[in-house]
Scaffold this motif. Sequence first.
Motif, PDB file in Angstrom:
ATOM      1  N   LEU A  33     -24.215 -26.262   1.208  1.00 16.71           N
ATOM      2  CA  LEU A  33     -24.457 -24.793   0.193  1.00 16.71           C
ATOM      3  C   LEU A  33     -23.417 -23.789   0.966  1.00 16.71           C
ATOM      4  CD1 LEU A  33     -28.297 -24.663   0.769  1.00 16.71           C
ATOM      5  CD2 LEU A  33     -27.103 -25.381  -1.166  1.00 16.71           C
ATOM      6  N   ALA A  34     -22.697 -23.366   0.431  1.00 22.45           N
ATOM      7  CA  ALA A  34     -21.693 -22.133   0.441  1.00 22.45           C
ATOM      8  C   ALA A  34     -21.913 -20.847   0.125  1.00 22.45           C
ATOM      9  CB  ALA A  34     -20.438 -22.809   0.080  1.00 22.45           C
ATOM     10  N   ILE A  35     -21.300 -19.926   0.489  1.00 24.00           N
ATOM     11  CA  ILE A  35     -21.268 -18.627  -0.003  1.00 24.00           C
ATOM     12  C   ILE A  35     -20.044 -17.805   0.777  1.00 24.00           C
ATOM     13  CG2 ILE A  35     -22.877 -17.635   1.819  1.00 24.00           C
ATOM     14  CD1 ILE A  35     -23.898 -15.674  -0.725  1.00 24.00           C
ATOM     15  N   GLU A  52     -28.966 -14.829   5.044  1.00 23.10           N
ATOM     16  CA  GLU A  52     -30.553 -14.965   4.520  1.00 23.10           C
ATOM     17  C   GLU A  52     -30.674 -15.744   3.388  1.00 23.10           C
ATOM     18  OE1 GLU A  52     -31.896 -10.455   6.284  1.00 23.10           O
ATOM     19  OE2 GLU A  52     -31.256 -10.864   4.106  1.00 23.10           O
ATOM     20  N   ALA A  53     -29.654 -15.779   2.452  1.00 24.08           N
ATOM     21  CA  ALA A  53     -29.476 -16.385   0.930  1.00 24.08           C
ATOM     22  C   ALA A  53     -29.426 -17.817   1.191  1.00 24.08           C
ATOM     23  CB  ALA A  53     -28.406 -15.696   0.187  1.00 24.08           C
ATOM     24  N   LEU A  54     -28.271 -18.216   2.225  1.00 22.85           N
ATOM     25  CA  LEU A  54     -28.140 -19.591   2.392  1.00 22.85           C
ATOM     26  C   LEU A  54     -29.481 -20.406   2.964  1.00 22.85           C
ATOM     27  CD1 LEU A  54     -24.899 -20.214   4.151  1.00 22.85           C
ATOM     28  CD2 LEU A  54     -25.478 -20.919   1.956  1.00 22.85           C
ATOM     29  N   TYR A  55     -30.178 -19.649   3.755  1.00 24.90           N
ATOM     30  CA  TYR A  55     -31.320 -20.237   4.556  1.00 24.90           C
ATOM     31  C   TYR A  55     -32.515 -20.464   3.598  1.00 24.90           C
ATOM     32  CZ  TYR A  55     -29.604 -20.920   9.126  1.00 24.90           C
ATOM     33  OH  TYR A  55     -28.888 -21.468  10.293  1.00 24.90           O
ATOM     34  N   ALA A  56     -32.509 -19.390   2.603  1.00 23.48           N
ATOM     35  CA  ALA A  56     -33.551 -19.267   1.640  1.00 23.48           C
ATOM     36  C   ALA A  56     -33.328 -20.507   0.682  1.00 23.48           C
ATOM     37  CB  ALA A  56     -33.811 -17.981   1.038  1.00 23.48           C
ATOM     38  N   VAL A  57     -32.108 -20.876   0.243  1.00 27.09           N
ATOM     39  CA  VAL A  57     -32.035 -21.828  -0.798  1.00 27.09           C
ATOM     40  C   VAL A  57     -32.076 -23.150  -0.027  1.00 27.09           C
ATOM     41  CG1 VAL A  57     -30.048 -22.752  -2.265  1.00 27.09           C
ATOM     42  CG2 VAL A  57     -30.384 -20.297  -2.251  1.00 27.09           C
ATOM     43  N   ILE A 115     -29.781 -27.768  -6.378  1.00 25.97           N
ATOM     44  CA  ILE A 115     -29.285 -26.705  -5.787  1.00 25.97           C
ATOM     45  C   ILE A 115     -29.637 -25.342  -6.748  1.00 25.97           C
ATOM     46  CG2 ILE A 115     -27.270 -25.085  -4.916  1.00 25.97           C
ATOM     47  CD1 ILE A 115     -26.314 -27.874  -3.744  1.00 25.97           C
ATOM     48  N   GLU A 116     -29.027 -25.440  -7.885  1.00 22.32           N
ATOM     49  CA  GLU A 116     -29.379 -24.566  -8.921  1.00 22.32           C
ATOM     50  C   GLU A 116     -30.880 -24.252  -9.126  1.00 22.32           C
ATOM     51  OE1 GLU A 116     -27.057 -22.389 -10.348  1.00 22.32           O
ATOM     52  OE2 GLU A 116     -25.814 -23.604  -9.109  1.00 22.32           O
ATOM     53  N   ASP A 117     -31.592 -25.304  -9.171  1.00 21.73           N
ATOM     54  CA  ASP A 117     -33.091 -24.988  -9.300  1.00 21.73           C
ATOM     55  C   ASP A 117     -33.690 -24.206  -8.012  1.00 21.73           C
ATOM     56  OD1 ASP A 117     -33.116 -26.386 -11.743  1.00 21.73           O
ATOM     57  OD2 ASP A 117     -34.033 -28.187 -10.923  1.00 21.73           O
ATOM     58  N   ALA A 118     -33.093 -24.689  -6.917  1.00 23.86           N
ATOM     59  CA  ALA A 118     -33.402 -24.074  -5.741  1.00 23.86           C
ATOM     60  C   ALA A 118     -33.276 -22.702  -5.544  1.00 23.86           C
ATOM     61  CB  ALA A 118     -33.067 -24.815  -4.652  1.00 23.86           C
ATOM     62  N   VAL A 134     -24.889 -18.103  -3.857  1.00 23.37           N
ATOM     63  CA  VAL A 134     -24.693 -19.578  -3.244  1.00 23.37           C
ATOM     64  C   VAL A 134     -24.411 -20.633  -4.208  1.00 23.37           C
ATOM     65  CG1 VAL A 134     -26.318 -21.164  -2.112  1.00 23.37           C
ATOM     66  CG2 VAL A 134     -26.659 -18.695  -1.590  1.00 23.37           C
ATOM     67  N   ARG A 135     -23.703 -21.474  -3.700  1.00 24.98           N
ATOM     68  CA  ARG A 135     -23.185 -22.487  -4.476  1.00 24.98           C
ATOM     69  C   ARG A 135     -22.893 -24.027  -3.792  1.00 24.98           C
ATOM     70  NH1 ARG A 135     -18.589 -20.124  -2.646  1.00 24.98           N
ATOM     71  NH2 ARG A 135     -16.938 -21.471  -1.989  1.00 24.98           N
TER      72      ARG A 135
END
Length: 211
Positions: A33-35, A52-57, A115-118, A134-135
């Motif tokens: 996962l990357a941002i 925060e976004a990375l860990y949430a996903v 990943i998109e669903d998450a 996030v991608r």
Amino acid sequence: MTTKYDVKRELKTCYSPKNTDWELVDIPELRFLAIDGYGDPNTAAGYRHAVEALYAVAYTAKFASKGDLGKDFVVGPLEGLWWADDMDDFLARLKDNWRWRLLINVPDWITGDMIEDAKQAALTKKKMPAIPDVRSETLHEGTSAQVLHIGPYDDETPILTRLHREYLPANNLRETGLHHEIYLSDPRRTDPAKLRTILRQPVGAGDGDGS
């Protein structure tokens, strides 16, 4: 009981090194996962939002994988690729000018669709502004110089200077990718003197003249 996939256990050379001086390792192709973002990680709100976004996903993908596929994994450590438009700014720790790409490793079976669903599920629940950024990213660094740094992040300068001014020239190597850090310690709970950080630099053969 099926054992959870743990990248630190499965790829010890990449995620559990013991060497405190530079050594060459071969890094396989890995999925993350990357941002991306810009600015001082200590003060930029965007950095905090990105983490925060990375860990949430990541955790949403983990629980979906366990529930839907019966495959569980340990969420990997936070990682970062770091650079600056002027690399002297990076070595001089002028953090306001830094660019970064934060990463969390995920197993190969976590597809782009998962990943998109998450992301959608995490956004619905968490409402975090950086989640849409996030991608999925695949990274193959190959031959890399790597070291385990123990101590504060701001004490990395001497070992990085040694890499660029001594180790790479002495071994006729050149940089082929971005500076990579893997954070094995939680800075909120760890004495700065005991922080454990993997420093990695993808490299290739130099120009052959030894200069």
